[in-house]
Design an enzyme around this catalytic site. Structure first.
Site, PDB file in Angstrom:
ATOM      1  CD  GLU A  66      -5.602   0.619   2.693  1.00  0.00           C
ATOM      2  OE1 GLU A  66      -6.218   0.455   1.512  1.00  0.00           O
ATOM      3  OE2 GLU A  66      -5.554  -0.426   3.542  1.00  0.00           O
TER       4      GLU A  66
ATOM      5  NE  ARG B 172      -3.796  -2.397  -0.130  1.00  0.00           N
ATOM      6  CZ  ARG B 172      -3.413  -3.381  -0.715  1.00  0.00           C
ATOM      7  NH1 ARG B 172      -2.333  -3.537  -1.307  1.00  0.00           N
ATOM      8  NH2 ARG B 172      -4.342  -4.257  -0.647  1.00  0.00           N
TER       9      ARG B 172
ATOM     10  CB  SER C 151      -9.497  -0.889   3.789  1.00  0.00           C
ATOM     11  OG  SER C 151      -9.890  -1.831   2.948  1.00  0.00           O
TER      12      SER C 151
END
Length: 306
Positions: A297, A178, A227
């Protein structure tokens, strides 16, 4: 309300083709549908227009780039500086030889996945499970359902804060979980992906399965940011949140989803402060329950409200 700097920008950029708007609302720019104003909202016409703008913008002026805003929370005080919205001029998708797809940074991930599927290019179906744009996928090494951006990227192009056009190979992107290692001030404009030969019907069936899986396990038709927390090494964020007793936890109109507790939901009138505060409370409870420090995130930006 911020001071209006649009007249000064226009004076310094007589050949600008994109649209500038002062004190523009930002709630419509993110899936949470909340947040304060942007001092200036700029919608560039294309990559050349973006480069022209950045080359003439005072380097001290903060810049925020927005695509679909699927993993973005703009705080209630808004953004002091320029918000750049990559729209139609960055949304083109084309199929190229050797099972390749070229897409603008403003193109929706799902549309790129569908273009690849219809052309018989396998390997990009995972993009169907990412509710954002290609620019966000490049910046965060977006991934879902067994695939990541790093698996299919050939090269990415962008523009630096000084207006210089740059390109990066897959290796130069510095992908990790990520995250990409490209400097934060580079604005991605385009990506070239490479898949493999596949059967269009089989690929579309795979995409439909991803759609069904998302619909049955995630609150996809709500005001959410996707998320909320990254998965810690060897762990699942949602399991840690659930074990800490946070499923359904609520602050005002902000709530941890009952369906998937790594999602936060705005039930209608939640402020950005309530959403962020709820996320921090979840992090605190998970830390106390398991000793694990969850990392956000969702990108949280801007000034806090008064």
């Amino acid at each position: 309300m911020f001071p209006d700097i649009v007249p000064d920008l226009l004076a310094a950029m007589p050949e600008l083709r994109g649209k500038l708007e002062a004190n523009a609302p930002t709630a419509s720019l993110s899936w949470f549908r909340t947040g304060g104003p942007a001092q200036t909202l700029f919608s560039p016409a294309d990559t050349g227009d973006l480069a022209y703008f950045l080359a003439r913008l005072d380097p001290k002026v903060p810049v925020l780039v927005v695509g679909l805003g699927s993993n973005l929370l703009i705080r209630d005080g808004g953004w002091e500086g320029v918000v750049i919205r990559l729209g139609k001029g960055f949304a083109e998708i084309s199929v190229e030889p050797n099972h390749r797809v070229r897409a603008g940074a403003g193109a929706a991930d799902v549309k790129v996945a569908r273009a690849a599927a219809e052309a018989g290019i396998a390997g990009l179906s995972f993009l169907r499970g990412i509710p954002g744009t290609i620019g966000g996928a490049l910046r965060m090494n977006g991934g879902a359902y067994g695939g990541e951006t790093k698996d299919v990227l050939v090269e990415a192009k962008g523009v630096t804060r000084s207006g210089e056009t740059v390109s990066y190979t897959n290796q130069q992107m510095g992908f990790t979980y990520r995250h990409s290692g490209v400097p934060d001030d580079v604005i991605f404009t385009e990506a070239l992906f490479e898949g493999r030969p596949g059967n269009p019907e089989e690929i579309l069936a795979e995409m439909n399965a991803i759609t069904e899986a998302r619909s049955s396990t995630q609150p996809v038709n709500t005001r959410t940011g996707g998320s909320t927390f990254k998965n810690p090494p060897g762990r699942k964020a949602w399991e840690l949140v659930d074990a800490a007793g946070c499923r359904g936890l609520r602050i005002g109109d902000a709530q941890v989803s009952e369906m998937h507790c790594n999602f936060l939901i705005n039930h209608g009138s939640a402020s950005a402060a309530e959403i962020e505060g709820l996320g921090e409370e979840v992090r605190r409870r998970v830390r106390e329950a398991s000793g694990v420090e969850l990392d956000w995130e969702i990108k949280r930006v801007g000034l806090s409200g008064a």
